[in-house]
Design a protein around this motif. Structure first.
Motif, PDB file in Angstrom:
ATOM      1  N   ARG A 161       0.831  -1.208   0.000  1.00  0.00           N
ATOM      2  CA  ARG A 161       0.000   0.000   0.000  1.00  0.00           C
ATOM      3  C   ARG A 161       0.864   1.255   0.000  1.00  0.00           C
ATOM      4  O   ARG A 161       0.583   2.226  -0.708  1.00  0.00           O
ATOM      5  CB  ARG A 161      -0.929  -0.010   1.208  1.00  0.00           C
ATOM      6  CG  ARG A 161      -2.075  -1.014   1.105  1.00  0.00           C
ATOM      7  CD  ARG A 161      -2.862  -1.044   2.403  1.00  0.00           C
ATOM      8  NE  ARG A 161      -3.995  -1.957   2.311  1.00  0.00           N
ATOM      9  CZ  ARG A 161      -4.761  -2.318   3.357  1.00  0.00           C
ATOM     10  NH1 ARG A 161      -4.483  -1.826   4.561  1.00  0.00           N
ATOM     11  NH2 ARG A 161      -5.767  -3.149   3.176  1.00  0.00           N
ATOM     12  N   THR A 162       1.907   1.262   0.791  1.00  0.00           N
ATOM     13  CA  THR A 162       2.810   2.413   0.840  1.00  0.00           C
ATOM     14  C   THR A 162       3.488   2.630  -0.514  1.00  0.00           C
ATOM     15  O   THR A 162       3.624   3.762  -0.990  1.00  0.00           O
ATOM     16  CB  THR A 162       3.874   2.199   1.924  1.00  0.00           C
ATOM     17  OG1 THR A 162       3.226   1.995   3.188  1.00  0.00           O
ATOM     18  CG2 THR A 162       4.793   3.404   2.018  1.00  0.00           C
ATOM     19  N   GLU A 163       3.894   1.545  -1.140  1.00  0.00           N
ATOM     20  CA  GLU A 163       4.539   1.657  -2.446  1.00  0.00           C
ATOM     21  C   GLU A 163       3.582   2.191  -3.503  1.00  0.00           C
ATOM     22  O   GLU A 163       3.955   3.022  -4.344  1.00  0.00           O
ATOM     23  CB  GLU A 163       5.075   0.287  -2.861  1.00  0.00           C
ATOM     24  CG  GLU A 163       5.878   0.318  -4.159  1.00  0.00           C
ATOM     25  CD  GLU A 163       6.466  -1.031  -4.498  1.00  0.00           C
ATOM     26  OE1 GLU A 163       7.091  -1.143  -5.567  1.00  0.00           O
ATOM     27  OE2 GLU A 163       6.286  -1.979  -3.698  1.00  0.00           O
ATOM     28  N   VAL A 164       2.309   1.736  -3.476  1.00  0.00           N
ATOM     29  CA  VAL A 164       1.307   2.224  -4.429  1.00  0.00           C
ATOM     30  C   VAL A 164       1.072   3.712  -4.234  1.00  0.00           C
ATOM     31  O   VAL A 164       0.975   4.481  -5.200  1.00  0.00           O
ATOM     32  CB  VAL A 164       0.003   1.423  -4.280  1.00  0.00           C
ATOM     33  CG1 VAL A 164      -1.130   2.094  -5.048  1.00  0.00           C
ATOM     34  CG2 VAL A 164       0.182  -0.008  -4.771  1.00  0.00           C
ATOM     35  N   ALA A 165       0.968   4.144  -2.972  1.00  0.00           N
ATOM     36  CA  ALA A 165       0.753   5.567  -2.696  1.00  0.00           C
ATOM     37  C   ALA A 165       1.930   6.400  -3.198  1.00  0.00           C
ATOM     38  O   ALA A 165       1.757   7.483  -3.761  1.00  0.00           O
ATOM     39  CB  ALA A 165       0.532   5.793  -1.208  1.00  0.00           C
ATOM     40  N   SER A 166       3.151   5.875  -3.019  1.00  0.00           N
ATOM     41  CA  SER A 166       4.336   6.603  -3.479  1.00  0.00           C
ATOM     42  C   SER A 166       4.360   6.700  -5.003  1.00  0.00           C
ATOM     43  O   SER A 166       4.664   7.765  -5.559  1.00  0.00           O
ATOM     44  CB  SER A 166       5.592   5.900  -2.967  1.00  0.00           C
ATOM     45  OG  SER A 166       6.757   6.532  -3.461  1.00  0.00           O
ATOM     46  N   LEU A 167       4.020   5.589  -5.679  1.00  0.00           N
ATOM     47  CA  LEU A 167       3.997   5.606  -7.139  1.00  0.00           C
ATOM     48  C   LEU A 167       2.914   6.548  -7.670  1.00  0.00           C
ATOM     49  O   LEU A 167       3.105   7.234  -8.671  1.00  0.00           O
ATOM     50  CB  LEU A 167       3.773   4.190  -7.667  1.00  0.00           C
ATOM     51  CG  LEU A 167       4.941   3.209  -7.455  1.00  0.00           C
ATOM     52  CD1 LEU A 167       4.543   1.814  -7.903  1.00  0.00           C
ATOM     53  CD2 LEU A 167       6.183   3.671  -8.197  1.00  0.00           C
ATOM     54  N   ARG A 168       1.772   6.579  -6.988  1.00  0.00           N
ATOM     55  CA  ARG A 168       0.690   7.485  -7.403  1.00  0.00           C
ATOM     56  C   ARG A 168       1.119   8.938  -7.264  1.00  0.00           C
ATOM     57  O   ARG A 168       0.859   9.773  -8.133  1.00  0.00           O
ATOM     58  CB  ARG A 168      -0.559   7.230  -6.573  1.00  0.00           C
ATOM     59  CG  ARG A 168      -1.760   8.081  -6.952  1.00  0.00           C
ATOM     60  CD  ARG A 168      -2.987   7.682  -6.144  1.00  0.00           C
ATOM     61  NE  ARG A 168      -4.141   8.474  -6.528  1.00  0.00           N
ATOM     62  CZ  ARG A 168      -4.428   9.663  -6.009  1.00  0.00           C
ATOM     63  NH1 ARG A 168      -3.642  10.194  -5.087  1.00  0.00           N
ATOM     64  NH2 ARG A 168      -5.502  10.339  -6.421  1.00  0.00           N
ATOM     65  N   ASP A 169       1.817   9.257  -6.153  1.00  0.00           N
ATOM     66  CA  ASP A 169       2.305  10.623  -5.955  1.00  0.00           C
ATOM     67  C   ASP A 169       3.319  10.997  -7.036  1.00  0.00           C
ATOM     68  O   ASP A 169       3.291  12.109  -7.585  1.00  0.00           O
ATOM     69  CB  ASP A 169       2.931  10.737  -4.567  1.00  0.00           C
ATOM     70  CG  ASP A 169       3.416  12.142  -4.271  1.00  0.00           C
ATOM     71  OD1 ASP A 169       2.571  13.050  -4.151  1.00  0.00           O
ATOM     72  OD2 ASP A 169       4.642  12.336  -4.170  1.00  0.00           O
ATOM     73  N   GLN A 170       4.204  10.066  -7.385  1.00  0.00           N
ATOM     74  CA  GLN A 170       5.168  10.332  -8.442  1.00  0.00           C
ATOM     75  C   GLN A 170       4.484  10.546  -9.792  1.00  0.00           C
ATOM     76  O   GLN A 170       4.878  11.422 -10.571  1.00  0.00           O
ATOM     77  CB  GLN A 170       6.157   9.163  -8.538  1.00  0.00           C
ATOM     78  CG  GLN A 170       7.079   9.029  -7.334  1.00  0.00           C
ATOM     79  CD  GLN A 170       8.037   7.858  -7.474  1.00  0.00           C
ATOM     80  OE1 GLN A 170       8.249   7.360  -8.559  1.00  0.00           O
ATOM     81  NE2 GLN A 170       8.603   7.424  -6.348  1.00  0.00           N
ATOM     82  N   MET A 171       3.440   9.762 -10.056  1.00  0.00           N
ATOM     83  CA  MET A 171       2.722   9.911 -11.313  1.00  0.00           C
ATOM     84  C   MET A 171       2.060  11.283 -11.414  1.00  0.00           C
ATOM     85  O   MET A 171       2.102  11.939 -12.458  1.00  0.00           O
ATOM     86  CB  MET A 171       1.658   8.815 -11.430  1.00  0.00           C
ATOM     87  CG  MET A 171       0.854   8.871 -12.727  1.00  0.00           C
ATOM     88  SD  MET A 171      -0.553   7.742 -12.685  1.00  0.00           S
ATOM     89  CE  MET A 171      -1.577   8.541 -11.439  1.00  0.00           C
ATOM     90  N   LEU A 172       1.454  11.748 -10.305  1.00  0.00           N
ATOM     91  CA  LEU A 172       0.811  13.065 -10.308  1.00  0.00           C
ATOM     92  C   LEU A 172       1.836  14.175 -10.507  1.00  0.00           C
ATOM     93  O   LEU A 172       1.579  15.158 -11.208  1.00  0.00           O
ATOM     94  CB  LEU A 172       0.045  13.270  -9.002  1.00  0.00           C
ATOM     95  CG  LEU A 172      -1.176  12.369  -8.789  1.00  0.00           C
ATOM     96  CD1 LEU A 172      -1.796  12.623  -7.418  1.00  0.00           C
ATOM     97  CD2 LEU A 172      -2.215  12.589  -9.882  1.00  0.00           C
ATOM     98  N   ARG A 173       3.009  14.006  -9.892  1.00  0.00           N
ATOM     99  CA  ARG A 173       4.048  15.025 -10.055  1.00  0.00           C
ATOM    100  C   ARG A 173       4.548  15.084 -11.496  1.00  0.00           C
ATOM    101  O   ARG A 173       4.756  16.156 -12.059  1.00  0.00           O
ATOM    102  CB  ARG A 173       5.212  14.730  -9.111  1.00  0.00           C
ATOM    103  CG  ARG A 173       4.897  14.964  -7.637  1.00  0.00           C
ATOM    104  CD  ARG A 173       6.081  14.576  -6.760  1.00  0.00           C
ATOM    105  NE  ARG A 173       5.792  14.761  -5.358  1.00  0.00           N
ATOM    106  CZ  ARG A 173       5.958  15.903  -4.691  1.00  0.00           C
ATOM    107  NH1 ARG A 173       6.435  16.959  -5.340  1.00  0.00           N
ATOM    108  NH2 ARG A 173       5.672  16.008  -3.421  1.00  0.00           N
TER     109      ARG A 173
END
Length: 217
Positions: free
Chosen positions: A39-51
């Protein structure tokens, strides 16, 4: 069966029960930890995608703005040179005898009008727009240059009395300000409906405002 007895032929040996049998692992702690890590990894990847998406959009807008600026600067000098042609056409139109009895003179006046109209159309199609305020419009220091002030009974103080020379802007950038005559302090005309920002004549009745007019042509 005694210790010295041996199983008969074909008889399976007795199963041995030892203390080394391992009971099944029923703990869920490992699975929950792994799930939380995912879950933490998915949240981090989602944040990177938005950036990355935001950076791409900012880059697109900046590139578009720079392209528009480059286009405007590329034709700004050419447009400024053409303004002299437009001014001369306008002066010729003011003295063109449109009601002349001579067909040749009348056709010449009509030709001047058509040429001026076509030139203005070419300006509009290429982003060059005329700045020609109406009488009574508020003086806008971002688009107008006051070359003279005079008292007026029809225009309020700070309003445009007359346009001496129209101005032009290219893609929203000022190429040449409109040369105007403004109403002096104490003029008793009606106020314009819309006030321009930073109008130096807004406090015309306030002696301490220090409002002044640029009298240099």
């Amino acid at each position: 069966m005694t210790d010295d007895e041996t199983p008969a032929a074909g008889e399976p040996p007795e199963a041995e029960t030892g203390a080394d049998e391992t009971p099944p692992n029923t703990s869920l702690g490992g699975a929950e930890g792994e799930l939380e890590s995912l879950r933490t990894e998915v949240a981090s990847l989602r944040d990177q995608m938005l950036r990355v998406a935001a950076d791409a959009e900012n880059t697109r807008r900046r590139t578009e703005r720079e392209a528009n600026d480059a286009r405007a600067f590329a034709i700004q000098k050419f447009a400024r040179d053409l303004l002299g042609v437009a001014d001369n056409l306008q002066r010729a139109m003011l003295h063109a005898p449109t009601d002349a009895g001579d067909p040749l003179v009348k056709n010449l006046a009509i030709g001047l009008a058509m040429t001026e109209k076509e030139l203005m159309g070419a300006f509009e199609r290429n982003g060059l727009k005329k700045i020609e305020p109406l009488q009574g419009a508020k003086f806008d220091p971002h688009q107008h240059q006051a070359v003279q002030e005079q008292p007026s009974d029809d225009v309020a103080a700070g309003g445009v009395v007359q346009v001496i020379q129209p101005g032009y802007e290219l893609f929203g950038r000022l190429v040449r300000p409109a040369m105007v005559v403004v109403a002096a302090r104490g003029s008793a005309g009606p106020e314009a409906a819309e006030a321009a920002p930073q109008n130096p004549y807004a406090a015309a009745n306030d002696p301490s405002s220090g409002a002044a007019v640029d009298t240099k042509a």
